[in-house]
Design an enzyme around this catalytic site. Structure first.
Site, mmCIF file in Angstrom:
data_model
loop_
_atom_site.group_PDB
_atom_site.id
_atom_site.type_symbol
_atom_site.label_atom_id
_atom_site.label_comp_id
_atom_site.label_asym_id
_atom_site.label_seq_id
_atom_site.Cartn_x
_atom_site.Cartn_y
_atom_site.Cartn_z
ATOM 1 N N GLU A 64 36.203 32.709 -3.661
ATOM 2 C CA GLU A 64 36.832 33.871 -3.019
ATOM 3 C C GLU A 64 36.638 35.138 -3.848
ATOM 4 O OE1 GLU A 64 40.839 32.622 -2.049
ATOM 5 O OE2 GLU A 64 40.083 31.346 -0.422
ATOM 6 N N ASN A 65 37.067 36.257 -3.255
ATOM 7 C CA ASN A 65 36.891 37.553 -3.899
ATOM 8 C C ASN A 65 38.064 38.443 -3.515
ATOM 9 O OD1 ASN A 65 35.735 40.437 -4.126
ATOM 10 N ND2 ASN A 65 34.162 39.180 -5.077
ATOM 11 N N GLU A 75 30.648 25.228 2.215
ATOM 12 C CA GLU A 75 29.447 24.687 2.872
ATOM 13 C C GLU A 75 28.241 25.575 2.616
ATOM 14 O OE1 GLU A 75 32.422 25.184 4.110
ATOM 15 O OE2 GLU A 75 33.001 23.670 5.586
ATOM 16 N N CYS A 112 33.892 26.123 9.473
ATOM 17 C CA CYS A 112 34.115 27.337 10.265
ATOM 18 C C CYS A 112 32.835 27.688 11.039
ATOM 19 C CB CYS A 112 34.526 28.497 9.368
ATOM 20 S SG CYS A 112 33.164 29.247 8.461
ATOM 21 N N CYS A 115 29.723 28.730 9.010
ATOM 22 C CA CYS A 115 29.109 27.586 8.305
ATOM 23 C C CYS A 115 28.383 26.671 9.276
ATOM 24 C CB CYS A 115 30.175 26.819 7.522
ATOM 25 S SG CYS A 115 30.738 27.769 6.100
#
Ligand code: THU
Length: 162
Positions: A64-65, A75, A112, A115
């Site tokens: 994450e960011n 994935e 998701c 992906c």
């Protein structure tokens, strides 16, 4: 006028005891490596582990960011790793698991939409189906024959370049 119908068949394992040894190893590793995710914003730690046709295992976890859209799912981290580090062998099976302190995490997660699109690209690029084992921290495992099964009406490279 006519009607279309799409159906998929997948296998439901109530736990890992009905898996063969190599699938079990993959599921166990996907559960273990969720701890390597960098997920301080969602606390939703995902891991995807690929077994290549030569037996090698590679994994990716979500990263994450603080600028949320810059984060990347497990994935797609995995696909980037595999395509960069092991381009001469193809993926046979991917196990995906996740862990969370905030939500129930003992049932299977499905990738998701972005992906699924990336996984479809991999299948199309190598003309090779990729089998999926979807699970959570424990319990149920869904065994899915091909990523195409979970992306009906998928947009594919041949729609663009013939
Ligand atoms: N996430 C994945 O890594 N894979 C998925 O298929 C669904 C979501 C990550 C993205 C984000 O870091 C966190 O899970 C919550 O959405």
């Amino acid at each position: 006028m006519d009607k279309g119908k799409i159906e998929i068949t997948y296998i439901i394992h109530s736990d890992d005891s009905s898996l063969n040894n190599s699938d079990k190893e993959l599921v166990v590793k996907s559960r273990e490596t969720t701890s390597e995710a960098y997920a301080p914003y969602s606390s939703f730690r995902v891991s995807a582990v690929a077994r290549m046709e030569n037996g090698a295992l590679f994994h990716g976890t979500n990263q994450e960011n603080a600028s949320f859209p810059a984060g990347i799912c497990a994935e797609r981290v995995l696909l980037a790793v595999v395509s960069s580090v092991c381009p001469n062998y193809l993926i046979e099976t991917i196990a995906i698991s996740y862990a969370s302190n905030l939500v129930k995490d003992d049932y299977p997660l499905a990738p998701c939409g972005i992906c699924r699109q990336s996984l479809i690209e991999y299948e199309a690029r190598y003309t090779k189906r990729v089998r999926l084992l979807l699970t959570g921290r424990k319990g149920l495992i869904y065994e899915i024959n091909s990523v195409s099964d979970i992306l009906p009406f998928g947009f594919r490279p041949d729609n663009l370049i013939g």
